[in-house]
Design an enzyme around this catalytic site. Structure first.
Site, PDB file in Angstrom:
ATOM      1  N   GLY A 203       0.795  -1.223   0.000  1.00 56.00           N
ATOM      2  CA  GLY A 203       0.000   0.000   0.000  1.00 56.00           C
ATOM      3  C   GLY A 203       0.826   1.270   0.000  1.00 56.00           C
ATOM      4  O   GLY A 203       0.271   2.368  -0.012  1.00 56.00           O
ATOM      5  N   SER A 204       2.125   1.148  -0.013  1.00 55.34           N
ATOM      6  CA  SER A 204       3.025   2.295  -0.001  1.00 55.34           C
ATOM      7  C   SER A 204       3.576   2.532  -1.405  1.00 55.34           C
ATOM      8  O   SER A 204       4.266   1.669  -1.948  1.00 55.34           O
ATOM      9  CB  SER A 204       4.188   2.023   0.970  1.00 55.34           C
ATOM     10  OG  SER A 204       5.320   2.785   0.641  1.00 55.34           O
ATOM     11  N   PRO A 205       3.304   3.714  -2.004  1.00 55.94           N
ATOM     12  CA  PRO A 205       3.868   3.983  -3.325  1.00 55.94           C
ATOM     13  C   PRO A 205       5.395   4.029  -3.303  1.00 55.94           C
ATOM     14  O   PRO A 205       6.038   3.662  -4.286  1.00 55.94           O
ATOM     15  CB  PRO A 205       3.272   5.334  -3.717  1.00 55.94           C
ATOM     16  CG  PRO A 205       2.869   5.978  -2.426  1.00 55.94           C
ATOM     17  CD  PRO A 205       2.502   4.844  -1.514  1.00 55.94           C
TER      18      PRO A 205
ATOM     19  N   SER B 289       7.235   2.098  -1.438  1.00 56.34           N
ATOM     20  CA  SER B 289       7.640   0.688  -1.475  1.00 56.34           C
ATOM     21  C   SER B 289       7.608   0.170  -2.905  1.00 56.34           C
ATOM     22  O   SER B 289       8.510  -0.566  -3.335  1.00 56.34           O
ATOM     23  CB  SER B 289       6.714  -0.167  -0.604  1.00 56.34           C
ATOM     24  OG  SER B 289       6.933   0.051   0.765  1.00 56.34           O
TER      25      SER B 289
END
Length: 194
Positions: free
Chosen positions: A10-12, A14
């Protein structure tokens, strides 16, 4: 040498790190170790929050992420459904890593693409299901993995380990005991591997 990559789909940031770390590790002869964790639990435990929680910071963060995507030559679409509750997604990632490791990279690509290229609303279980089916996954198998006690325990354990090691956001990389937060510090990861 190895790079431990603590991440949440859910982390851009990441996602952007995921597009670069395999090349970095291959060039340096290092092993890339994927460490799926639950970013929401990290935020809750540390008092941290997504940059999107502060509107002016969130807007600028999106601009910077776009700049890095351009630099890396990879697509990035800021998901209008962000933030996404990734509990079930990260359980699925952990379960596939544990029990179907040969399919792990395919699942990561499927989820990262769905969230950060296709900008799908993966808060919707039906859409998650259709996305996984299109990618050749069995929904029954993925649900069984995500709901398995050993998988839940592993995700919790990795998240707890991340907290104990000082992680406060995603992505976070470790080279030995050196911690590097954010995809914008991958040059430091490269230097640590040199």
């Amino acid at each position: 040498m190895k790079v431990e990559f603590f991440f949440d789909v859910g982390s851009p940031a990441s996602y952007l790190a995921w597009t670069q770390l395999p090349k970095i590790c291959a060039a340096k002869g290092a092993e890339l170790v994927f460490r799926p964790m639950l970013l929401g639990a990290i935020f809750q435990a540390t008092g941290n929050a997504s940059p999107a929680a502060v509107p002016v910071k969130g807007r600028h963060s999106g601009i910077d992420l776009g700049r890095f995507a351009k630099r890396y030559g990879v697509p990035l679409v800021m998901n209008p459904h962000f933030p996404v509750n990734t509990l079930q997604l990260m359980r699925a990632v952990t379960g596939v890593q544990m029990h179907q490791p040969e399919r792990f990279e395919h699942l990561l690509k499927t989820l990262f693409d769905a969230l950060w290229i296709d900008a799908l609303n993966l808060n919707e279980p039906a859409l998650i299901g259709r996305t996984l089916i299109r990618a050749g996954f069995s929904i029954d198998e993925i649900l069984a993995l995500a709901n398995s006690p050993d998988v839940k325990a592993q995700l919790r354990s990795t998240t707890d380990e991340a907290l104990e090691r000082g992680v406060f956001g995603a992505p976070t990389c470790f080279v030995g005991d050196q911690m590097f937060f954010g995809q914008d510090r991958l040059d430091f990861v490269e230097e640590a591997l040199a």
